[in-house]
Design a protein around this motif. Structure first.
Motif, short mmCIF file in Angstrom:
data_model
loop_
_atom_site.label_atom_id
_atom_site.label_comp_id
_atom_site.label_asym_id
_atom_site.label_seq_id
_atom_site.Cartn_x
_atom_site.Cartn_y
_atom_site.Cartn_z
N ALA A 103 0.74 -1.13 -0.15
CA ALA A 103 -0.10 -0.09 -0.07
C ALA A 103 1.02 1.23 -0.14
CB ALA A 103 -0.94 -0.03 1.43
N PRO A 104 0.37 2.30 -0.49
CA PRO A 104 1.28 3.65 -0.57
C PRO A 104 1.48 4.09 0.94
CG PRO A 104 -0.83 3.78 -2.05
CD PRO A 104 -1.09 2.52 -1.07
N ASN A 105 0.90 3.91 1.81
CA ASN A 105 1.11 4.21 3.15
C ASN A 105 1.68 2.99 4.17
OD1 ASN A 105 0.21 6.55 2.43
ND2 ASN A 105 -1.84 6.51 3.04
N ALA A 106 2.01 2.01 3.60
CA ALA A 106 2.77 1.06 4.32
C ALA A 106 3.71 1.20 4.95
CB ALA A 106 2.87 -0.31 3.49
N LYS A 107 4.29 0.65 6.09
CA LYS A 107 5.45 0.93 6.93
C LYS A 107 6.71 0.22 5.92
CE LYS A 107 3.36 1.20 11.21
NZ LYS A 107 3.23 0.85 12.66
N TYR A 108 7.70 1.01 5.86
CA TYR A 108 9.04 0.47 5.16
C TYR A 108 9.44 -0.60 5.96
CZ TYR A 108 13.67 0.16 3.19
OH TYR A 108 14.69 -0.12 2.72
N GLU A 109 9.30 -0.83 7.07
CA GLU A 109 9.66 -2.02 7.84
C GLU A 109 9.10 -3.41 7.51
OE1 GLU A 109 10.04 -3.71 12.44
OE2 GLU A 109 9.46 -1.63 12.11
N ALA A 110 7.98 -2.96 7.27
CA ALA A 110 7.00 -4.35 6.99
C ALA A 110 7.25 -4.75 5.67
CB ALA A 110 5.76 -4.15 7.17
N VAL A 111 7.59 -3.61 4.59
CA VAL A 111 7.85 -3.75 3.57
C VAL A 111 9.29 -4.78 3.10
CG1 VAL A 111 8.09 -2.81 0.69
CG2 VAL A 111 6.41 -2.35 2.54
N ASP A 112 10.29 -4.10 3.99
CA ASP A 112 11.58 -4.59 3.80
C ASP A 112 11.69 -5.90 4.17
OD1 ASP A 112 14.42 -4.29 3.65
OD2 ASP A 112 14.50 -4.23 5.73
N ARG A 113 10.86 -6.30 5.50
CA ARG A 113 10.72 -7.48 6.14
C ARG A 113 9.98 -8.76 5.19
NH1 ARG A 113 8.58 -6.28 10.78
NH2 ARG A 113 6.56 -6.66 10.02
N THR A 114 9.12 -8.17 4.46
CA THR A 114 8.57 -9.11 3.30
C THR A 114 9.37 -9.30 2.27
OG1 THR A 114 6.34 -8.31 4.04
CG2 THR A 114 6.45 -9.48 1.92
N LEU A 115 9.92 -8.49 1.63
CA LEU A 115 11.05 -8.20 0.83
C LEU A 115 12.22 -9.44 1.20
CD1 LEU A 115 11.00 -4.97 -1.15
CD2 LEU A 115 10.18 -7.09 -1.92
N ALA A 116 12.64 -9.45 2.28
CA ALA A 116 13.66 -10.21 2.81
C ALA A 116 13.26 -11.77 2.74
CB ALA A 116 14.11 -9.72 4.17
N VAL A 117 12.17 -12.09 3.09
CA VAL A 117 11.56 -13.40 3.08
C VAL A 117 11.33 -13.73 1.46
CG1 VAL A 117 9.48 -14.83 3.39
CG2 VAL A 117 9.94 -13.13 5.13
N ILE A 118 10.81 -13.05 0.72
CA ILE A 118 10.61 -13.18 -0.83
C ILE A 118 12.26 -13.48 -1.45
CG2 ILE A 118 10.14 -12.48 -3.04
CD1 ILE A 118 7.86 -10.98 -1.67
N LYS A 119 13.02 -12.85 -1.02
CA LYS A 119 14.59 -13.03 -1.20
C LYS A 119 15.17 -14.22 -0.99
CE LYS A 119 18.97 -10.82 -1.68
NZ LYS A 119 20.00 -9.81 -1.09
#
Length: 142
Positions: free
Chosen positions: A107-123
């Motif tokens: 989402a445009p207002n999503a917290k960067y920490e949650a996005v970073d943590r999810t991208l780390a799981v995907i990576k």
């Protein structure tokens, strides 16, 4: 077959009469067929039953969508998941041949920490087809 009378010159007959041999073989074949025991054992198998309430596979073979809302809740195809379940779904989708696309839409207002943590799981998973969707709305902002 008719029996050969042989030649008159006193030579021994060179052909063997195979009719009794064939008769004996047919009698033996019939005896073996009759004496074969009937196969009466069975294997019990519990087959799945089609039901309307059966759980559907959460991994789509075409494309899957990972989303993050403003509160930091991670969703997989619209269902809320935690990091362990997300990793399991990612591993299942990576095992499918051909590998389905993974669409990532925070989402445009999503917290960067949650996005970073999810991208780390995907990576850390074996996913190779990842695409960011929803960014086209920001193309004129910069």
């Amino acid at each position: 077959m008719a029996m050969s009378a042989g030649s008159d010159d006193g030579e021994p007959m060179m052909e063997m009469n195979t009719t009794p041999l064939i008769d004996v073989m047919l009698v033996l074949l019939i005896m073996f067929i009759i004496t074969i025991p009937i196969q009466t054992h069975a294997v019990k198998v519990d087959l799945p039953v089609n039901s309307k309430n059966a759980p559907q596979n959460p991994v789509d073979p075409q494309k899957n969508k990972v989303g993050i809302d403003e509160a930091g809740v991670v969703t997989w195809n619209g269902s809320q998941v935690d990091e362990v379940t997300l990793r399991q779904y990612l591993d299942q989708s990576a095992a499918i041949n051909p590998e389905p696309e993974l669409h990532f839409q925070p989402a445009p207002n999503a917290k960067y920490e949650a996005v970073d943590r999810t991208l780390a799981v995907i990576k850390r998973s074996a996913v190779t087809k990842l695409g960011f969707i929803g960014n086209e709305q920001y193309r004129n902002d910069f």
